[in-house]
Every structure is written in C-alpha cells, then in structure tokens.
Design a protein around this motif. Structure first.
Motif, short mmCIF file in Angstrom:
data_model
loop_
_atom_site.label_atom_id
_atom_site.label_comp_id
_atom_site.label_asym_id
_atom_site.label_seq_id
_atom_site.Cartn_x
_atom_site.Cartn_y
_atom_site.Cartn_z
N ASN A 82 -2.85 6.12 -0.37
CA ASN A 82 -2.64 5.65 1.00
C ASN A 82 -2.18 6.77 1.93
O ASN A 82 -2.32 6.67 3.14
N SER B 79 0.83 -1.22 0.00
CA SER B 79 0.00 0.00 0.00
C SER B 79 0.86 1.27 0.00
O SER B 79 0.57 2.22 0.72
N SER C 240 -0.56 -2.14 6.24
CA SER C 240 -1.24 -2.45 4.98
C SER C 240 -2.51 -3.23 5.29
O SER C 240 -2.67 -3.78 6.39
N GLU D 224 -4.15 1.23 8.94
CA GLU D 224 -3.27 2.36 8.73
C GLU D 224 -1.84 2.10 9.20
O GLU D 224 -0.92 2.78 8.79
#
Length: 372
Positions: A21, A16, A360, A357
């Motif tokens: 992101n 991510s 991933s 958070e």
C-alpha cells in the motif's frame, strides 16, 4: 458511541496497512514500511484511518491488513500513541488499553510450487497464505475491555485436509492440484482464525476473527475460491455443536465452540451471498445459521458509489461488494443499530474516503449491540 454499560459497538475495518500500500506498484517491501510510517505520526493514510476510528468510536475493533510486527512498541503501541491518541481532523482521541495480535500464515514460505507455475519461490502464491513476507496482511484486535488471554483459541495450524468434506482442488485431468507432501502440511487459514474472549463488565463476549483469502487470482481449478469457502465454513462448523468436533486449535485442544456466552463473527470475509466470485454457499450458510444474526448495515455513500446496483446499500468495499461483516449471535445479544462508515459527498467525513489512496478500499463496518 455507547454510554450504557451493557451496550458496546463492535467493528471491523480492512485498513490496507501493509507494504504494497505504501510502495510504487511492482516494488516489494516488508514490515519496515509500516514501522517507518507508524513512527512518524504523520502518514496521511494512517491519519485518515485513525480519524475514521475516532469518529465511529467502536469499543472493539478488528483491523485486517495490519502487518504483524513482533515488537509491539513499533507496531500496535506506535499506532495507539502516534495516531489514535492524537486528534485527527478535529475528532477526539481514542484509547484501546487492550489488544491481541499474533502471527499469521500470509507470507510464511512453503517449499512447494503451490500455484504450479513451475517455480517454488516460497513467496506470493507459493507461501502458505498469499504474501511476500511473513506477517503481511495480518490482523489486530483492539478493545476498551479486558481480553482474557488465557482463554484465547487460535487455529492458524489447523490442516485443511482435516476438515471433513472439504472442497477438493484438482487439475484438468482430475488429479490433485497439490502434491501430497504439500497437502499434508497445508493450513486451512490463509491468515488465522481466532476465538478471543472479552470481559465486558463481567459478561464474556467471544470475538471470532478471520480474513479468508480472496476467491480470485487463481485459474479454472478455483483453489482460492475453495479455500475461501472452507475458511468461512470453519465458523459454521465451529458454532454447530458436534459438527465441529473435528476441529483442533494450535494448543491441541479439540472441539468447536461449546460455550453459551454470546459471540460475534468479525472480519473481511471476501465473499458476498449475492455478488462477486466467491462460492456463495459458504457465506450463505453462515448468514442464515440459526445461531447468527445478520444486521445488514448500509450507507448513503455506498448507494452513491453504485447507484445502478440492487444491493449497493450494503456494500463495504469500493469494488462494489459486501465483503466485511459483524455478525452477532442470536443468544445473548440484541442488535441496537448498525452501519458502514461511507459518507456521501457533502457528508461529514467524506474527505476520509474520497479516494482509495485516502484511507482504504474497504469501509469500517459496525454494529451497536446490547449484551443481555
């Protein structure tokens, strides 16, 4: 993780590490978001990713959703120097002297209205692979062993129309979903397909890497589900002798995999044989292919996350599905053990996966194997 020269650990990890992101929902960025965070050495999410890699210590690892950054000093080198070479959460630094990454189809603008919403925007679902800037959701292969760059094959430009018996996408009236001019140019790979040979102490191991599109975010036509199926089917055909004769790579070389060297299929395949929205025949054919082993790695954390689901032990994503795979060939490889980095609460490393958070929404999947 391994000490015997004939044993290596191979892993895949959707990390991510792309603009969406790092920005508030609805805001759009590009590779500069990742470049900024790689440069500081202090981004908590990347520190957690590096910490997980340092704890598991794979010899070869494919990172998916790592933005393609053309300048390696700002991309892969910054990751190595500012994060992997720095002890994270008490783990030992790790070095990967060799790497491969290249452009992908995600975010590459098309001039067509591929999602038929009335606007040819060139981005999002109107890009050749879903993305809002070229290189979004890219791939990076890191290795402790030399990569044989001259023998790499990539299939980013292979056209979907050239796959025999591909799944057809049609509108409600039965007419083709994609206009003919678009279909003639449409690549099969939403990112890319790579065949990367690695020299492991004189033994050649081929890494087959890909990250098929999620089989969702479409409509009744199931255009993404069909593309996901055929992106996975590509590897089935590639390793099936004459069945893969139709394949051609980006340099124009025709044919599938004709080597007797062992291989391992890596990536976030966005499909499960028993759960989710994928057309399951594609992943089922791959997992049961006579040339492929399926070690089915498991974790305590996945069971804790979904205690009411029968296949939870093998989940690799927090949205409760097995999506990420390390699949060694039967020829030339003995599987020693396998696993998913998903600690249960109270286990070492749990803080690295406690929230989406933190690192991933996927977990690192690894297989320790012995090359015969």
């Amino acid at each position: 993780m391994t000490t015997n020269a004939t044993e290596i650990t191979v892993a895949t990890f959707n990390v991510s590490m792309e603009a969406d992101n790092y920005l508030p929902r609805g805001q759009r960025g590009d590779q500069t978001e990742l470049i900024k965070r790689l440069a500081t050495g202090r981004e908590p999410q990347i520190q957690a990713i590096a910490g997980i890699i340092q704890l598991e210590r794979p010899d070869v690892i494919l990172l998916t959703e790592f933005d393609y950054i053309a300048n390696p000093a700002k991309g892969v080198h910054a990751l190595q120097q500012n994060y992997l070479a720095v002890a994270q959460q008490g783990a030992q630094p790790i070095e990967y002297p060799y790497y491969y990454y290249a452009e992908v189809n995600t975010g590459q603008p098309s001039p067509f209205d591929l999602d038929r919403d009335g606007e040819a925007s060139g981005v999002g679902a109107d890009a050749w692979g879903y993305g809002f800037y070229p290189g979004q959701y890219g791939m990076l292969l890191l290795s402790r062993y030399p990569i044989e760059h001259d023998a790499i094959r990539t299939f980013r430009h292979f056209k979907w129309k050239d796959m025999p018996e591909h799944l057809e996408t049609t509108q409600a009236d039965g007419s083709p979903w994609y206009e003919d001019e678009a279909w003639q140019q449409f690549p099969l790979s939403s990112k890319s397909h790579w065949d990367v040979p690695i020299n492991v102490n004189g033994r050649r191991l081929h890494v087959f890497a890909s990250h098929p599109t999620p089989p969702v975010f479409d409509g009744p036509e199931n255009r993404n589900g069909k593309r996901n199926h055929d992106e996975i089917r590509f590897w089935v055909d590639y390793i099936s002798g004459e069945q893969g004769d139709y394949i051609y790579d980006d340099s124009g070389l025709a044919g599938g995999y004709d080597s007797q060297s062992p291989f391992v299929i890596l990536g976030d395949l966005n499909a499960s044989p028993v759960e989710g929205d994928a057309i399951k025949a594609g992943i089922q054919r791959l997992l049961t292919h006579p040339r492929v082993q399926d070690p089915k790695p498991s974790s305590r954390g996945a069971v804790e996350h979904s205690p009411d689901q029968p296949h939870a032990a093998h989940h690799t994503a927090i949205w409760r599905m097995r999506a990420d795979y390390v699949l060694p060939s039967k020829a030339g490889i003995e599987v020693v053990r396998s696993g998913v980095f998903w600690p249960a609460s109270g286990d070492t490393g749990y803080e690295l996966v406690q929230k989406r958070e933190t690192s991933s929404d996927h977990r690192l999947v690894w297989v320790q194997m012995r090359l015969k």
